[in-house]
Design a protein around this motif. Structure first.
Motif, PDB file in Angstrom:
ATOM      1  N   SER A   8     -23.303  -9.412  37.813  1.00 26.74           N
ATOM      2  CA  SER A   8     -22.699 -10.745  37.908  1.00 26.74           C
ATOM      3  C   SER A   8     -23.553 -11.787  37.203  1.00 26.74           C
ATOM      4  O   SER A   8     -24.780 -11.666  37.164  1.00 26.74           O
ATOM      5  CB  SER A   8     -22.550 -11.124  39.387  1.00 26.74           C
ATOM      6  N   LEU A  14     -22.728 -13.338  46.627  1.00 28.49           N
ATOM      7  CA  LEU A  14     -21.877 -14.163  47.461  1.00 28.49           C
ATOM      8  C   LEU A  14     -22.064 -13.705  48.906  1.00 28.49           C
ATOM      9  O   LEU A  14     -22.430 -12.561  49.163  1.00 28.49           O
ATOM     10  CB  LEU A  14     -20.410 -13.990  47.055  1.00 28.49           C
ATOM     11  N   ASN A  15     -21.811 -14.588  49.853  1.00 29.61           N
ATOM     12  CA  ASN A  15     -21.996 -14.235  51.257  1.00 29.61           C
ATOM     13  C   ASN A  15     -21.180 -13.010  51.650  1.00 29.61           C
ATOM     14  O   ASN A  15     -21.641 -12.162  52.411  1.00 29.61           O
ATOM     15  CB  ASN A  15     -21.618 -15.421  52.153  1.00 29.61           C
ATOM     16  N   SER A  16     -19.957 -12.927  51.123  1.00 36.12           N
ATOM     17  CA  SER A  16     -19.082 -11.801  51.473  1.00 36.12           C
ATOM     18  C   SER A  16     -19.642 -10.479  50.949  1.00 36.12           C
ATOM     19  O   SER A  16     -19.534  -9.441  51.614  1.00 36.12           O
ATOM     20  CB  SER A  16     -17.669 -12.024  50.926  1.00 36.12           C
ATOM     21  N   TRP A  17     -20.264 -10.508  49.770  1.00 33.26           N
ATOM     22  CA  TRP A  17     -20.865  -9.286  49.213  1.00 33.26           C
ATOM     23  C   TRP A  17     -22.040  -8.849  50.079  1.00 33.26           C
ATOM     24  O   TRP A  17     -22.159  -7.672  50.416  1.00 33.26           O
ATOM     25  CB  TRP A  17     -21.353  -9.531  47.790  1.00 33.26           C
ATOM     26  N   HIS A  46     -18.500  -8.361  38.334  1.00 35.23           N
ATOM     27  CA  HIS A  46     -17.985  -9.706  38.511  1.00 35.23           C
ATOM     28  C   HIS A  46     -17.710 -10.305  37.142  1.00 35.23           C
ATOM     29  O   HIS A  46     -18.616 -10.425  36.322  1.00 35.23           O
ATOM     30  CB  HIS A  46     -19.015 -10.547  39.273  1.00 35.23           C
ATOM     31  N   ASN A  76     -12.436 -13.762  39.614  1.00 37.28           N
ATOM     32  CA  ASN A  76     -12.221 -15.023  40.323  1.00 37.28           C
ATOM     33  C   ASN A  76     -10.742 -15.401  40.320  1.00 37.28           C
ATOM     34  O   ASN A  76     -10.247 -16.020  41.260  1.00 37.28           O
ATOM     35  CB  ASN A  76     -13.020 -16.145  39.669  1.00 37.28           C
ATOM     36  N   HIS A  96      -9.979  -9.490  44.007  1.00 32.67           N
ATOM     37  CA  HIS A  96     -10.497 -10.854  43.965  1.00 32.67           C
ATOM     38  C   HIS A  96     -11.985 -10.834  44.296  1.00 32.67           C
ATOM     39  O   HIS A  96     -12.425 -10.139  45.213  1.00 32.67           O
ATOM     40  CB  HIS A  96      -9.757 -11.723  44.977  1.00 32.67           C
ATOM     41  N   ALA A  97     -12.761 -11.591  43.542  1.00 34.95           N
ATOM     42  CA  ALA A  97     -14.219 -11.621  43.741  1.00 34.95           C
ATOM     43  C   ALA A  97     -14.604 -12.157  45.108  1.00 34.95           C
ATOM     44  O   ALA A  97     -15.684 -11.856  45.622  1.00 34.95           O
ATOM     45  CB  ALA A  97     -14.872 -12.461  42.647  1.00 34.95           C
ATOM     46  N   TYR A  98     -13.727 -12.967  45.722  1.00 39.17           N
ATOM     47  CA  TYR A  98     -14.040 -13.577  47.004  1.00 39.17           C
ATOM     48  C   TYR A  98     -13.309 -12.900  48.161  1.00 39.17           C
ATOM     49  O   TYR A  98     -13.027 -13.532  49.177  1.00 39.17           O
ATOM     50  CB  TYR A  98     -13.714 -15.075  46.952  1.00 39.17           C
ATOM     51  N   SER A  99     -13.034 -11.610  48.004  1.00 37.66           N
ATOM     52  CA  SER A  99     -12.405 -10.842  49.080  1.00 37.66           C
ATOM     53  C   SER A  99     -13.311 -10.804  50.304  1.00 37.66           C
ATOM     54  O   SER A  99     -14.542 -10.853  50.191  1.00 37.66           O
ATOM     55  CB  SER A  99     -12.122  -9.410  48.613  1.00 37.66           C
ATOM     56  N   ASP A 100     -12.701 -10.701  51.483  1.00 45.17           N
ATOM     57  CA  ASP A 100     -13.466 -10.616  52.729  1.00 45.17           C
ATOM     58  C   ASP A 100     -14.326  -9.355  52.754  1.00 45.17           C
ATOM     59  O   ASP A 100     -13.969  -8.346  52.149  1.00 45.17           O
ATOM     60  CB  ASP A 100     -12.526 -10.594  53.931  1.00 45.17           C
TER      61      ASP A 100
END
Length: 208
Positions: A8, A14-17, A46, A76, A96-100
């Motif tokens: 990335s 990211l927090n989720s990662w 990413h 994203n 999506h990069a911001y998946s839970d």
């Protein structure tokens, strides 16, 4: 054990990662694991601003240097054409990069068992296009469904439409955990690896 490496332009996870995979590495250099060329690695790519050119070059480099690796693309702003391009290059997932965190872990589980992963909307579109090409007859579909319990059958039919676990749970008035359990049992019973294979097996010829 499959190691997680996030490639990335970001300097930190990211927090989720981090929540999904606390031991994962993050780097902008695909050669970070060059000493582990034979290791089982899941690369999470990413998307860079260069997008398609970067994606193509990076996937090809990983495939050349890491023979036992698998690749998931994180975007994203997911694009259907880009997802299809990534899969054509050999990626086994696109989301999506911001998946839970829970979704990321589920993706890894599916991929670890040899399946493919696409986001719900992209999966739904692919299912719609793919089922038109499949020639399963209604009797064949009924024979497959006859191997399942009534609840497994209900869940399988909704999943084959491209619905998410949350949507299935709402429709059938059961928990998402129960949906996951029924899907896992269904995949094992019907010898399929993921939702796309299930959809191709239980295609639009089936009617309630």
């Amino acid at each position: 054990m499959m190691q997680d490496i996030f490639i990335s332009p970001l300097s930190t996870n990211l927090n989720s990662w981090a929540e999904a995979f606390p031991k994962a590495k993050i780097t902008n250099n695909v050669e970070v694991a060059k000493s582990q060329q034979d290791a089982l690695i899941l690369f999470w790519l990413h998307m860079n601003v260069d997008r398609q050119e970067w994606l193509t070059n990076t996937i090809l480099l990983i495939q050349k240097n890491y023979k036992n690796s698998k690749i998931v693309v994180l975007a994203n702003a997911p694009i259907q054409a880009e997802a299809m391009h990534a899969l054509s290059l050999g990626a086994v997932g696109y989301c999506h990069a911001y998946s839970d965190p829970e979704v990321l872990r589920e993706i890894k589980t599916v991929i670890s068992h040899g399946g493919l992963w696409l986001g719900n909307e992209l999966l739904r579109r692919l299912i719609e296009a793919s089922t038109k090409l499949v020639g399963n007859q209604p009797k064949q579909v009924e024979a497959l469904l006859a191997q399942l319990t009534k609840r497994q059958k209900d869940v399988a039919i909704e999943a084959a439409k491209g619905l998410s676990n949350k949507e299935i749970a709402r429709i059938l008035k059961i928990s998402e955990r129960t949906v996951k359990a029924h899907l896992a049992a269904t995949f094992e019973c019907l010898k399929v690896k993921d939702r796309l294979q299930l959809a191709l097996m239980l295609n639009s010829n089936y009617r309630r």
